[in-house]
Design an enzyme around this catalytic site. Structure first.
Site, PDB file in Angstrom:
ATOM      1  N   ARG A  58       0.809  -1.217   0.000  1.00 31.14           N
ATOM      2  CA  ARG A  58       0.000   0.000   0.000  1.00 31.14           C
ATOM      3  C   ARG A  58       0.844   1.268   0.000  1.00 31.14           C
ATOM      4  NH1 ARG A  58      -4.604  -0.420   4.278  1.00 31.14           N
ATOM      5  NH2 ARG A  58      -2.797  -0.576   5.609  1.00 31.14           N
ATOM      6  N   GLU A  95       5.837  -8.039  16.109  1.00 31.49           N
ATOM      7  CA  GLU A  95       5.300  -8.379  17.426  1.00 31.49           C
ATOM      8  C   GLU A  95       5.264  -9.891  17.609  1.00 31.49           C
ATOM      9  OE1 GLU A  95       2.232  -6.332  15.305  1.00 31.49           O
ATOM     10  OE2 GLU A  95       4.342  -5.861  15.037  1.00 31.49           O
TER      11      GLU A  95
END
Length: 171
Positions: A58, A95
């Protein structure tokens, strides 16, 4: 025009508990896209940019528009195995594990001024890895631009030392 109104939040995407910031409504509006591009151009310390780097996927949307307006080249940074020529690789922490990004070795010449663009600044891992790739190629990062910044995730902390500019910030 309030560009925040062109970003919709999709709950529990891509997984439970995530409020995903969807920029596709902004992409549907030529006026909103023009305003976003103009905002980024106005925020540049100067417009002597040689290359604009967009992060898969994106980040490509506005990076190409900015490159055209700045009369600069566009460079895609992609996941492994997507670029056909010799690449530099950079691993980075997520993460939930690690990931890797690549850039063509010959995309940036030593000393070229580079603008980095991505759609969202969250934890900063992807952008920091891209900065390392740009510098590995010899580029000088002028600024890091993001359509959306999720300030509560402290992504700017990983970009200390770089100018960071976000169009829309969520706390």
């Amino acid at each position: 025009m309030d560009l925040r109104s062109y970003v919709r939040e999709v709950q529990d995407f891509p997984k439970q508990g995530i409020g995903y910031k969807d920029i596709t409504p902004l992409l549907l509006s030529p006026e909103a896209m023009k305003q976003a591009v103009q905002f980024f151009l106005n925020q540049l310390p100067h417009q002597n940019i040689d290359k604009v780097v967009g992060i898969e996927s994106r980040g490509f949307f506005f990076a190409t528009l900015l490159a055209e307006k700045l009369n600069a080249g566009f460079i895609p940074v992609r996941k492994p195995g997507k670029l056909p020529h010799r690449t530099h690789r950079e691993d980075y922490e997520l993460e939930y594990g690690t990931d890797t990004l690549e850039i063509h070795e010959d995309a940036i010449q030593k000393g070229e001024k580079v603008l980095l663009h991505d759609d969202v600044l969250a934890t900063g891992g992807t952008a920091a890895a891209t900065c390392r790739l740009i510098e590995k190629c010899g580029g000088e990062i002028v600024q890091c631009n993001f359509l959306v910044e999720l300030a509560g995730l402290n992504g700017k902390d990983k970009l200390r030392g770089y100018a960071v500019n976000s169009l829309i910030t969520y706390n």
